[in-house]
Scaffold this motif. Structure first.
Motif, PDB file in Angstrom:
ATOM      1  N   HIS A  82      -2.856  -4.527   3.210  1.00 48.52           N
ATOM      2  CA  HIS A  82      -3.268  -4.064   1.885  1.00 48.52           C
ATOM      3  C   HIS A  82      -2.689  -2.682   1.580  1.00 48.52           C
ATOM      4  O   HIS A  82      -2.197  -2.429   0.469  1.00 48.52           O
ATOM      5  CB  HIS A  82      -4.792  -4.037   1.782  1.00 48.52           C
ATOM      6  N   THR A  83      -2.726  -1.774   2.541  1.00 47.43           N
ATOM      7  CA  THR A  83      -2.191  -0.425   2.355  1.00 47.43           C
ATOM      8  C   THR A  83      -0.694  -0.466   2.080  1.00 47.43           C
ATOM      9  O   THR A  83      -0.194   0.198   1.175  1.00 47.43           O
ATOM     10  CB  THR A  83      -2.480   0.452   3.592  1.00 47.43           C
ATOM     11  N   ILE A  84       0.028  -1.269   2.852  1.00 44.56           N
ATOM     12  CA  ILE A  84       1.479  -1.387   2.665  1.00 44.56           C
ATOM     13  C   ILE A  84       1.790  -1.972   1.296  1.00 44.56           C
ATOM     14  O   ILE A  84       2.667  -1.485   0.577  1.00 44.56           O
ATOM     15  CB  ILE A  84       2.102  -2.238   3.787  1.00 44.56           C
ATOM     16  N   SER A  85       1.068  -3.021   0.919  1.00 45.40           N
ATOM     17  CA  SER A  85       1.302  -3.671  -0.364  1.00 45.40           C
ATOM     18  C   SER A  85       1.075  -2.715  -1.535  1.00 45.40           C
ATOM     19  O   SER A  85       1.904  -2.625  -2.449  1.00 45.40           O
ATOM     20  CB  SER A  85       0.387  -4.887  -0.490  1.00 45.40           C
ATOM     21  N   THR A  86      -0.026  -1.998  -1.498  1.00 43.40           N
ATOM     22  CA  THR A  86      -0.349  -1.058  -2.570  1.00 43.40           C
ATOM     23  C   THR A  86       0.681   0.062  -2.649  1.00 43.40           C
ATOM     24  O   THR A  86       1.167   0.408  -3.733  1.00 43.40           O
ATOM     25  CB  THR A  86      -1.744  -0.452  -2.347  1.00 43.40           C
ATOM     26  N   THR A  87       1.031   0.622  -1.512  1.00 44.88           N
ATOM     27  CA  THR A  87       1.976   1.735  -1.492  1.00 44.88           C
ATOM     28  C   THR A  87       3.370   1.288  -1.924  1.00 44.88           C
ATOM     29  O   THR A  87       4.035   1.986  -2.688  1.00 44.88           O
ATOM     30  CB  THR A  87       2.018   2.373  -0.090  1.00 44.88           C
ATOM     31  N   CYS A  88       3.820   0.131  -1.451  1.00 41.57           N
ATOM     32  CA  CYS A  88       5.152  -0.360  -1.828  1.00 41.57           C
ATOM     33  C   CYS A  88       5.219  -0.709  -3.310  1.00 41.57           C
ATOM     34  O   CYS A  88       6.260  -0.512  -3.946  1.00 41.57           O
ATOM     35  CB  CYS A  88       5.540  -1.559  -0.977  1.00 41.57           C
ATOM     36  N   ASP A  89       4.132  -1.201  -3.871  1.00 43.32           N
ATOM     37  CA  ASP A  89       4.096  -1.482  -5.304  1.00 43.32           C
ATOM     38  C   ASP A  89       4.242  -0.184  -6.099  1.00 43.32           C
ATOM     39  O   ASP A  89       4.970  -0.123  -7.091  1.00 43.32           O
ATOM     40  CB  ASP A  89       2.794  -2.191  -5.672  1.00 43.32           C
ATOM     41  N   THR A  90       3.576   0.856  -5.645  1.00 44.90           N
ATOM     42  CA  THR A  90       3.682   2.148  -6.313  1.00 44.90           C
ATOM     43  C   THR A  90       5.073   2.748  -6.137  1.00 44.90           C
ATOM     44  O   THR A  90       5.609   3.355  -7.067  1.00 44.90           O
ATOM     45  CB  THR A  90       2.610   3.116  -5.776  1.00 44.90           C
ATOM     46  N   VAL A  91       5.669   2.566  -4.967  1.00 44.79           N
ATOM     47  CA  VAL A  91       7.044   3.030  -4.737  1.00 44.79           C
ATOM     48  C   VAL A  91       7.987   2.315  -5.705  1.00 44.79           C
ATOM     49  O   VAL A  91       8.858   2.941  -6.324  1.00 44.79           O
ATOM     50  CB  VAL A  91       7.479   2.779  -3.275  1.00 44.79           C
ATOM     51  N   ARG A  92       7.810   1.013  -5.861  1.00 41.94           N
ATOM     52  CA  ARG A  92       8.666   0.236  -6.763  1.00 41.94           C
ATOM     53  C   ARG A  92       8.539   0.746  -8.195  1.00 41.94           C
ATOM     54  O   ARG A  92       9.538   0.955  -8.887  1.00 41.94           O
ATOM     55  CB  ARG A  92       8.288  -1.245  -6.684  1.00 41.94           C
ATOM     56  N   ARG A  93       7.313   0.980  -8.634  1.00 37.28           N
ATOM     57  CA  ARG A  93       7.098   1.496  -9.991  1.00 37.28           C
ATOM     58  C   ARG A  93       7.705   2.889 -10.168  1.00 37.28           C
ATOM     59  O   ARG A  93       8.253   3.217 -11.218  1.00 37.28           O
ATOM     60  CB  ARG A  93       5.615   1.539 -10.321  1.00 37.28           C
ATOM     61  N   CYS A  94       7.605   3.708  -9.130  1.00 40.55           N
ATOM     62  CA  CYS A  94       8.168   5.056  -9.171  1.00 40.55           C
ATOM     63  C   CYS A  94       9.690   4.996  -9.319  1.00 40.55           C
ATOM     64  O   CYS A  94      10.273   5.682 -10.156  1.00 40.55           O
ATOM     65  CB  CYS A  94       7.775   5.825  -7.912  1.00 40.55           C
TER      66      CYS A  94
END
Length: 117
Positions: A38-50
């Motif tokens: 869950h942590t990886i998924s959330t962080t990677c989604d935010t990285v993608r948006r960034c």
């Protein structure tokens, strides 16, 4: 358990939203696999948006699939091959080309020919 876990997600030119999400990521991660996923998924989604908000492509090592495989991928361990005569010293196994050195008959000036198969 992973020391310095947060540092794996640090990027150049982050957005304010990414900095807020990164602040929630623990520096030392000691949790279960589901929480890690869950942590990886959330962080990677935010990285993608960034990256997308800056007009940049997301590098493969920042994508969710890569990060999931990094921590949750199958562990591949190899077993030392004892059939090659390992006797407590260093075991070396020939991999690749065999070098064959033979005496040259007539016509060679150096007298030695190295042949690889």
């Amino acid at each position: 358990m992973d020391l310095n876990f947060r540092a794996q997600f640090v990027i150049a030119r982050p957005t304010q939203r990414f900095l807020k999400v990164l602040a929630t990521v623990p520096d030392v991660f000691i949790r279960g696999a589901e929480e890690l996923k869950h942590t990886i998924s959330t962080t990677c989604d935010t990285v993608r948006r960034c990256f997308r908000s800056r007009g940049l492509l997301v590098p493969p090592w920042r994508k969710n699939r890569f990060m999931q495989n990094k921590w949750l991928g199958p562990c591949r361990r190899t077993v030392r091959d004892t059939s090659m005569g390992f006797n407590g010293g260093v075991s070396c196994r020939v991999v690749g080309f065999d070098n064959v050195v033979s005496e040259a008959g007539s016509g060679s000036s150096s007298g030695v020919v190295v042949r690889t198969r």
